[in-house]
Each structure stands twice: as C-alpha cells, then as structure tokens.
Design a protein around this motif. Structure first.
Motif, PDB file in Angstrom:
ATOM      1  N   THR A  43      35.761  78.423  25.226  1.00 38.07           N
ATOM      2  CA  THR A  43      36.805  78.600  24.218  1.00 38.07           C
ATOM      3  C   THR A  43      36.390  79.669  23.216  1.00 38.07           C
ATOM      4  OG1 THR A  43      37.448  76.278  24.415  1.00 38.07           O
ATOM      5  CG2 THR A  43      38.191  77.448  22.461  1.00 38.07           C
ATOM      6  N   PHE A  44      37.314  80.605  22.947  1.00 39.27           N
ATOM      7  CA  PHE A  44      37.120  81.602  21.902  1.00 39.27           C
ATOM      8  C   PHE A  44      38.272  81.496  20.909  1.00 39.27           C
ATOM      9  CE2 PHE A  44      35.045  83.730  25.599  1.00 39.27           C
ATOM     10  CZ  PHE A  44      33.754  83.768  25.093  1.00 39.27           C
ATOM     11  N   ASN A  45      37.941  81.197  19.649  1.00 40.32           N
ATOM     12  CA  ASN A  45      38.961  81.087  18.609  1.00 40.32           C
ATOM     13  C   ASN A  45      40.114  80.176  19.021  1.00 40.32           C
ATOM     14  OD1 ASN A  45      37.591  82.901  16.867  1.00 40.32           O
ATOM     15  ND2 ASN A  45      38.452  84.646  17.992  1.00 40.32           N
ATOM     16  N   GLY A  46      39.762  79.095  19.691  1.00 40.97           N
ATOM     17  CA  GLY A  46      40.758  78.106  20.077  1.00 40.97           C
ATOM     18  C   GLY A  46      41.519  78.428  21.350  1.00 40.97           C
ATOM     19  N   GLN A  79      46.376  65.049  26.160  1.00 39.05           N
ATOM     20  CA  GLN A  79      47.512  64.256  26.616  1.00 39.05           C
ATOM     21  C   GLN A  79      47.605  64.191  28.146  1.00 39.05           C
ATOM     22  OE1 GLN A  79      47.905  66.642  23.984  1.00 39.05           O
ATOM     23  NE2 GLN A  79      47.485  64.833  22.719  1.00 39.05           N
ATOM     24  N   GLY A  80      46.656  64.843  28.816  1.00 44.12           N
ATOM     25  CA  GLY A  80      46.664  64.846  30.274  1.00 44.12           C
ATOM     26  C   GLY A  80      47.520  65.934  30.881  1.00 44.12           C
ATOM     27  N   ALA A  81      48.011  66.871  30.058  1.00 46.33           N
ATOM     28  CA  ALA A  81      48.831  67.968  30.575  1.00 46.33           C
ATOM     29  C   ALA A  81      47.934  69.053  31.152  1.00 46.33           C
ATOM     30  CB  ALA A  81      49.700  68.545  29.462  1.00 46.33           C
ATOM     31  N   PRO A  82      48.316  69.633  32.297  1.00 44.11           N
ATOM     32  CA  PRO A  82      47.492  70.676  32.906  1.00 44.11           C
ATOM     33  C   PRO A  82      47.646  72.007  32.173  1.00 44.11           C
ATOM     34  CG  PRO A  82      49.474  70.353  34.198  1.00 44.11           C
ATOM     35  CD  PRO A  82      49.493  69.302  33.115  1.00 44.11           C
ATOM     36  N   THR A  83      46.545  72.695  31.973  1.00 44.03           N
ATOM     37  CA  THR A  83      46.565  74.048  31.434  1.00 44.03           C
ATOM     38  C   THR A  83      45.612  74.905  32.252  1.00 44.03           C
ATOM     39  OG1 THR A  83      44.798  73.611  29.836  1.00 44.03           O
ATOM     40  CG2 THR A  83      47.056  73.237  29.096  1.00 44.03           C
ATOM     41  N   MET A  84      45.866  76.199  32.270  1.00 40.94           N
ATOM     42  CA  MET A  84      45.022  77.112  33.033  1.00 40.94           C
ATOM     43  C   MET A  84      44.467  78.172  32.090  1.00 40.94           C
ATOM     44  SD  MET A  84      45.883  79.176  36.540  1.00 40.94           S
ATOM     45  CE  MET A  84      45.957  77.646  37.482  1.00 40.94           C
ATOM     46  N   PRO A  85      43.151  78.186  31.874  1.00 41.11           N
ATOM     47  CA  PRO A  85      42.546  79.177  30.970  1.00 41.11           C
ATOM     48  C   PRO A  85      42.804  80.603  31.458  1.00 41.11           C
ATOM     49  CG  PRO A  85      40.978  77.448  31.538  1.00 41.11           C
ATOM     50  CD  PRO A  85      42.155  77.274  32.437  1.00 41.11           C
TER      51      PRO A  85
END
Length: 436
Positions: free
Chosen positions: A106-109, A153-159
């Motif tokens: 993580t960079f700056n959130g 919340q269990g939601a998928p995210t892709m960096p």
C-alpha cells in the motif's frame, strides 16, 4: 381403450421417431429432446480433477505433464503441475510462488501488486511452444502482477500493477528452470491493465516483419477498467508496444446479459450495484501462417481479425495505429459469446462457448462457425491447450458460480476438471510458427 391395431401403430411410430431423433434421451417421450451432448470425434474424457484450488489456465506438454495456473487471492501457489489425477504441486517450486503475505503493498492508501520480477504473483495464462534447434520446449507463464484481495467487508478488489510484477516468463520444462523474463514499462502495461492470454511466432526476421530474429509474443489486455488492446513483445530485444487500444472490436458489449445453464447472468459484487460483465478482449489465436490474428471480446457474439503485419509495426511509424484500426475485419457472428481460443495444425480456431456448454470451431476455409463438442460437464471451459497427442485439453472451473460474481457466495462444487476431446481431421498441435 384403444384398439390393438392403434396401439401397434403407435409403437411402430415411436420406434421410427426414436430412430430419427438425434438428441433423444431415456425419458420415454416421443418428442425430440436436447440431451446437451455432441461429440462426433469420440467421447469427452475426464483427465484430471481439482479439489484444492480452482484453475484458470493450463498447458499440455509433450511428456504428458499438464501445467496449471490459478489467479491469486489466498491460494498457496499460482503456478502448478499435475502429479496424479487428483493433485497438483507448486511449480517450478513453492519458493518461486510468492507467499500470500507478499502479493501486494500500500502506498498512501492505494493498493498495488508486488513489483517482484523474480517470483510469481498471480498467473493468468500458460502456453507451450515445442522444442526447436535454438530453443527448448518452453512453458510460457503470463503473470498479471495483480492479485485479488478482499477488503474488510469481503468485497474483492484488484491492486494496481507495478512494473516488475506483470511479466512473461520462459521455463525450460526439461530441467524446470527459468531462462528468460520479460517485464513491461508502464507506458505499455498500464497500472490498470490485465494480461489475459498469449500466442507466439518464433520464426526468424525474414518471416516475422520488423522482428529481430528471436520471435514475438502477442498478449491481450482484457482489463475490466476498459483500456483493452494488444501488447506485443520482441523476444530478441524485450521491446514492447501496444496496438488497437480501445478499438471498438476489442471492447466489451455494453449492458450485455448472457445466460449460463439457462440463467440470465448479472455481475453481483459486495458493495457494488448489480452490473454487467465488464471484460473486453479475451480470446486470441494466430493463423498457422502467422499472418492473421483472430480475436474477440468475451461479451461479443462477433469474431474479428487483423493482419499481424499491423500489430508488428513499431511505434516509430506514425501511421502504425491508424493502419491497424483501418485493417480490422469483422468476420461475423459465431453462434454466441466466446471465452478462450486455441488452434490446431489444420488451421481451425477453437472457441470456448460458455453459454452453450460447448466448444465451437471457426473454420477459415468455410468462413463459418461449427459445433465441435458439447457436454453438460463443460461449465465454463476457461482455457484450452492442444497437445501433441491429437487431443485438446480444457479446464472446467464453473466460473459464473464463483463468489466474486455472486455477492460473496461461492456456488461452485468441487471438483473442477481437465477434460479432453480428440481433434477432427487428424489434427495435432500447430508447430509451423516454432521452426527456428
């Protein structure tokens, strides 16, 4: 009560009807019934079962090994090889598969995938090229550098991707060692790019325009964020460039609602409104002479092609992008939406058809789509690989039922599987582009 003559006539009629119906089942009806199966070249065979991780890509080697990959979330490894009919192990080693704790930062959130160019982050696709005088039988590994992570919340995210994480890796399968790694500048692989599949032309510079003699790789960017197109790499220099970015032929069809196993499909993700499938350019396949690239988006009923000459033109040519757009051909509809592609020595293009539980063929000789195989077990053939044994192998992973598309509820049922079908016309692996 019917007279005996009428009963006898009905029995005779039923016998004739059953003999004529090609899709009859055992339900005792006299009506034509679709049993969901079609396999004129021999039965669909079950080769391998997945019990631990759901697969994405596969590649069948000449020695009988099947290499598999899995896009990362919390899986222990992203690249593996089958060791028996029900198990796989990390490949080439567990150490070369990054641990889950190192997949993102993580960079700056803002979340980013790993920039590690020496280990695998999240592998999407595999391809095998046969041995030549100058190159061993090679497993090519396409690492997106973009794992899927879950928020609180269990939601998928892709960096987002960092340079170094997205890469193309060449492995000599004779000694299981990496011998080449290619990475991409951020001007070619954008932070929101997502590499999906790959094909190769390894001939010399006299046969591959503008190449330096070591061949080229073609990769599709199917990013859900929308900047779809082709990425091309000169394997001699490592130079890479883009082509056909955001051409209408590579973009998703807006507001498209397919049906899987009869159920209309909408994308349902935790924390998001109900949407439509956002993926664009998906299936790609080279012609056996290397002159044509066939392709299509996942959510389109149409098949397209473009001369590879136009993909190979270097960015220094100011007309390269215009020429590529101008030379796209719409080959018409092919019987539904298609996922991955593959090809054989006869020049046929195989297309996974998830709406029909089938694999279709596009035949360049007849300019038509044809049914190749259909079976109720083919619930999303996600990747296909033609082996040197005259069979096409394909992963079954029940993708429409995954948790990421169903509000966090995983509706899939183990096992997943590798199926195989015999190719028509004595087809086998196409090797005409690997002759150097």
């Amino acid at each position: 009560m019917k007279p005996l003559s009428a009963v006898a006539g009905l029995i005779a009629f039923c016998s004739i009807t059953v003999a004529q119906v090609t899709f009859q089942n055992s339900s005792q009806t006299i009506l034509r019934v679709d049993n969901g199966s079609y396999a004129p070249n021999g039965p669909v065979e079950e080769v391998h079962y997945y019990y631990d991780q759901w697969p994405i890509g596969l590649a069948a080697a000449s020695d009988g090994r099947i290499f598999v990959c899995y896009t990362r979330g919390t899986d222990a490894y992203t690249l593996g090889v089958t060791v028996n009919t029900t198990a796989e192990v990390a490949y080439p080693s567990q150490a070369l598969n990054l641990p889950v704790s190192e997949l993102n930062t993580t960079f700056n959130g803002i979340q980013f995938g790993s920039a590690n160019a020496s280990a695998f982050v999240s592998v999407q696709a595999l391809y095998i090229t046969t041995a030549t005088a100058s190159r061993p039988e090679t497993l090519w590994v396409l690492d997106t550098g973009r794992p899927t992570i879950m928020d609180a919340q269990g939601a998928p995210t892709m960096p987002y991707a960092q340079p170094g994480g997205p890469k193309l890796v060449a492995i000599n399968i004779a000694n299981n060692s990496i011998y080449q790694t290619y990475t991409f500048p951020s001007s070619v692989h954008y932070p929101d790019s997502y590499m999906n599949d790959l094909r190769f032309d390894l001939r010399n510079e006299s046969e591959v325009p503008f190449s330096t003699g070591k061949g080229v790789a073609y990769i599709n960017d199917s990013s859900n964020e929308g900047r779809n197109g082709f990425i091309i790499i000169d394997l001699g220099t490592g130079d890479s460039w883009r082509r056909l970015t955001q051409d209408p032929s590579v973009l998703r069809t807006p507001n498209n609602v397919p049906s899987y196993q009869g159920f209309p499909f909408y994308l349902k993700q935790i924390g998001q409104p109900i949407q439509w499938q956002p993926e664009g350019l998906d299936g790609i396949q080279l012609s056996t002479d290397g002159k044509t690239m066939y392709y299509s988006p996942l959510t389109s009923d149409y098949m397209y092609s473009v001369p590879t000459y136009n993909l190979l033109l270097r960015p220094q040519d100011p007309l390269a992008e215009l020429a590529a757009h101008n030379n796209v051909s719409n080959l018409g509809q092919r019987g539904g939406q298609a996922n991955g592609f593959e090809g054989d020595s006869n020049g046929l293009v195989y297309m996974s058809m998830p709406e029909q539980n089938s694999i279709n063929i596009y035949n360049p000789s007849t300019l038509q789509a044809e049914l190749y195989v259909r079976d109720p077990r083919i619930i999303w053939a996600d990747s296909m690989s033609v082996g040197s044994d005259g069979y096409i192998y394909y992963n079954i992973n029940q993708l429409p039922y995954q948790a990421q598309w169903n509000n966090g509820t995983d509706l899939r049922t183990f096992p997943g599987a590798v199926l195989r079908s015999r190719l028509p016309g004595n087809g086998t692996k196409a090797t005409s582009l690997y002759v150097v």
